[in-house]
Write a protein that holds these residues in place. Structure first.
Motif, PDB file in Angstrom:
ATOM      1  N   PHE A 112      46.368  47.790  54.193  1.00 16.02           N
ATOM      2  CA  PHE A 112      45.935  46.424  54.490  1.00 16.02           C
ATOM      3  C   PHE A 112      46.523  45.491  53.440  1.00 16.02           C
ATOM      4  O   PHE A 112      46.961  45.934  52.375  1.00 16.02           O
ATOM      5  N   GLY A 113      46.552  44.213  53.761  1.00 13.55           N
ATOM      6  CA  GLY A 113      47.118  43.229  52.848  1.00 13.55           C
ATOM      7  C   GLY A 113      46.066  42.278  52.316  1.00 13.55           C
ATOM      8  O   GLY A 113      45.048  42.016  52.972  1.00 13.55           O
TER       9      GLY A 113
ATOM     10  N   PRO B 267      39.608  33.067  39.950  1.00 12.29           N
ATOM     11  CA  PRO B 267      38.609  33.715  39.078  1.00 12.29           C
ATOM     12  C   PRO B 267      37.281  34.044  39.764  1.00 12.29           C
ATOM     13  O   PRO B 267      36.665  35.065  39.469  1.00 12.29           O
ATOM     14  N   LYS B 268      36.852  33.226  40.701  1.00 10.72           N
ATOM     15  CA  LYS B 268      35.542  33.476  41.337  1.00 10.72           C
ATOM     16  C   LYS B 268      35.557  34.738  42.202  1.00 10.72           C
ATOM     17  O   LYS B 268      34.503  35.247  42.578  1.00 10.72           O
ATOM     18  N   ASN B 269      36.747  35.257  42.533  1.00 12.76           N
ATOM     19  CA  ASN B 269      36.832  36.468  43.354  1.00 12.76           C
ATOM     20  C   ASN B 269      36.794  37.747  42.525  1.00 12.76           C
ATOM     21  O   ASN B 269      36.791  38.839  43.085  1.00 12.76           O
ATOM     22  N   ARG B 270      36.772  37.619  41.199  1.00  9.63           N
ATOM     23  CA  ARG B 270      36.775  38.794  40.325  1.00  9.63           C
ATOM     24  C   ARG B 270      35.392  38.962  39.695  1.00  9.63           C
ATOM     25  O   ARG B 270      34.851  38.042  39.108  1.00  9.63           O
TER      26      ARG B 270
ATOM     27  N   TYR C 161      37.515  42.210  49.116  1.00  7.92           N
ATOM     28  CA  TYR C 161      38.239  41.398  50.095  1.00  7.92           C
ATOM     29  C   TYR C 161      37.843  41.902  51.472  1.00  7.92           C
ATOM     30  O   TYR C 161      38.093  43.063  51.804  1.00  7.92           O
ATOM     31  N   ASN C 162      37.227  41.023  52.264  1.00  7.00           N
ATOM     32  CA  ASN C 162      36.580  41.441  53.508  1.00  7.00           C
ATOM     33  C   ASN C 162      35.604  42.559  53.141  1.00  7.00           C
ATOM     34  O   ASN C 162      34.730  42.357  52.331  1.00  7.00           O
TER      35      ASN C 162
END
Length: 196
Positions: free
Chosen positions: A139-140, A149-152, A171-172
């Motif tokens: 998947f990509g 930064p808010k995704n870590r 991610y998803n």
């Protein structure tokens, strides 16, 4: 792949020779040498990162999200060859469709490997031939997602060797952590504050 993006990433990668012992397949601290490919591809006019999910029946790291790669083998000319060979074996992309840009600092895995991440572009990313015994799916993820930064999520855990920190991305429904997240963070940190 956009040549400006390639040049931007390339100038933040290692280009000098890898230490000879690691390059030729022995590793520091008597650990085994290994290599992975950190593969970019272009989608919707932006750079994406291709990731694999290891087969759920594998003995080690089953079901985990990872980069294509594996251990150095005696027939490998060098550790770069390992990354290219493993990428072809796992997802069916031959070296002719891979443009290597450079590499990141090697990282030690908890399973006893000294892993060198090579960074580059996969051409024709839709034309994959997965080794279904090792890889459940690919998947990509947009690279910009990792740069936000808010995704870590940063975790701290106490171990016998002191406090360790590790990063995690979701991610998803895919959780990206461990060595894979550590390698991603290394590249992201090198690019700050020069984000495109």
């Amino acid at each position: 792949m956009d040549s400006q993006f390639k040049q931007h990433i390339q100038k933040h990668l290692n280009q000098q020779l890898i230490a000879n012992d690691v390059w030729l397949g022995s590793a520091l601290n008597s650990e085994r040498a290994a290599a992975v490919l950190f593969p970019f591809y272009w989608q919707d006019n932006e750079p994406w990162v291709l990731l694999t999910q290891r087969h759920s029946q594998l003995k080690h790291h089953s079901g985990q999200v990872s980069f294509p790669g594996g251990a150095y083998e005696n027939q490998d000319k060098n550790i770069r060859h390992t990354a290219l060979r493993e990428t072809e074996e796992e997802i069916g992309v031959p070296k002719q469709r891979i443009d290597l840009w450079g590499f990141l600092d090697s990282v030690e895995s908890i399973s006893g490997f000294y892993v060198t991440p090579f960074v580059g572009e996969i051409k024709e990313p839709d034309d994959l031939d997965l080794c279904t015994e090792e890889v459940e799916r690919t998947f990509g993820v947009p690279f910009a997602y990792f740069q936000e930064p808010k995704n870590r999520i940063n975790h701290r855990i106490k171990t016998s060797n002191g406090v360790k920190e590790y990063a995690e991305f979701t991610y998803n429904d895919d959780v990206i952590w461990g060595l894979t997240a550590q390698i991603i963070v290394q590249l992201v940190n090198r690019l700050e504050p020069t984000r495109l």
